[in-house]
Write a protein that holds these residues in place. Structure first.
Motif, PDB file in Angstrom:
ATOM      1  N   ASP A  30       0.849  -1.127  -0.463  1.00 17.79           N
ATOM      2  CA  ASP A  30      -0.019   0.093  -0.277  1.00 17.79           C
ATOM      3  C   ASP A  30       1.113   1.328  -0.067  1.00 17.79           C
ATOM      4  N   LEU A  31       2.121   1.373   0.151  1.00 11.39           N
ATOM      5  CA  LEU A  31       2.921   2.286   0.604  1.00 11.39           C
ATOM      6  C   LEU A  31       3.110   2.622  -0.226  1.00 11.39           C
ATOM      7  N   LEU A  32       4.101   1.432  -0.938  1.00 14.62           N
ATOM      8  CA  LEU A  32       4.087   1.257  -2.596  1.00 14.62           C
ATOM      9  C   LEU A  32       3.151   2.565  -3.546  1.00 14.62           C
ATOM     10  N   LEU A  36       3.735   5.860  -5.644  1.00 16.23           N
ATOM     11  CA  LEU A  36       3.659   5.516  -7.194  1.00 16.23           C
ATOM     12  C   LEU A  36       2.647   7.140  -7.627  1.00 16.23           C
ATOM     13  N   LEU A  37       1.525   6.530  -6.366  1.00 14.73           N
ATOM     14  CA  LEU A  37       0.450   7.742  -7.201  1.00 14.73           C
ATOM     15  C   LEU A  37       0.955  10.005  -6.861  1.00 14.73           C
ATOM     16  N   ALA A  38       1.727   9.988  -5.508  1.00  8.63           N
ATOM     17  CA  ALA A  38       2.252  10.863  -4.627  1.00  8.63           C
ATOM     18  C   ALA A  38       3.859  11.238  -6.726  1.00  8.63           C
ATOM     19  N   PHE A  39       4.054  10.341  -7.116  1.00  6.72           N
ATOM     20  CA  PHE A  39       5.344  10.650  -7.898  1.00  6.72           C
ATOM     21  C   PHE A  39       4.571  11.037  -9.280  1.00  6.72           C
ATOM     22  N   ASN A  40       3.067  10.558  -9.508  1.00  4.28           N
ATOM     23  CA  ASN A  40       2.316  10.626 -10.533  1.00  4.28           C
ATOM     24  C   ASN A  40       2.261  12.172 -10.657  1.00  4.28           C
ATOM     25  N   VAL A  45       3.314  11.483 -15.212  1.00  4.46           N
ATOM     26  CA  VAL A  45       3.392  10.639 -15.690  1.00  4.46           C
ATOM     27  C   VAL A  45       2.647   9.912 -16.654  1.00  4.46           C
ATOM     28  N   ILE A  46       1.052   9.995 -15.749  1.00  2.00           N
ATOM     29  CA  ILE A  46      -0.174  10.479 -16.822  1.00  2.00           C
ATOM     30  C   ILE A  46      -1.045  11.062 -16.485  1.00  2.00           C
ATOM     31  N   GLU A  47      -2.342  11.253 -17.169  1.00  2.07           N
ATOM     32  CA  GLU A  47      -2.848  12.490 -17.022  1.00  2.07           C
ATOM     33  C   GLU A  47      -4.175  11.548 -15.994  1.00  2.07           C
TER      34      GLU A  47
END
Length: 86
Positions: A30-32, A36-40, A45-47
């Motif tokens: 879940d942390l990963l 990933l959401l924070a990275f986006n 990276v994606i809309e």
């Protein structure tokens, strides 16, 4: 769905462990996902899903107008029909 087995060592492992201890997530997976959401959010990276859906709606309306089944309203006509003004 994608399954990935990854071994973390050093600083990445410490970050994951600290994230769990601080209660950001209950599991490393879940942390990963959150990471990933924070990275986006940071790098786009994606809309956003809403943007993708809006673009599809516009394409659908454009196709309807192009086929003669629909038409665009002017701002004035839209305001008359809906009572919504800018």
């Amino acid at each position: 769905m994608v399954y990935v087995n990854v071994d973390f060592e050093g600083v990445p492992k410490e970050i994951l462990d600290a994230g769990i201890r601080r209660g950001y997530a209950k599991t490393k997976a879940d942390l990963l996902r959150l990471a990933l959401l924070a990275f986006n959010d940071k790098y786009s990276v994606i809309e956003a899903q809403e943007d993708i859906e809006n673009a599809r709606d516009v394409q659908r309306v454009d196709a309807s107008v192009a086929s003669g089944k629909g038409r665009w309203l002017s701002s004035a006509d839209f305001a008359k029909r809906t009572g919504v003004r800018r």
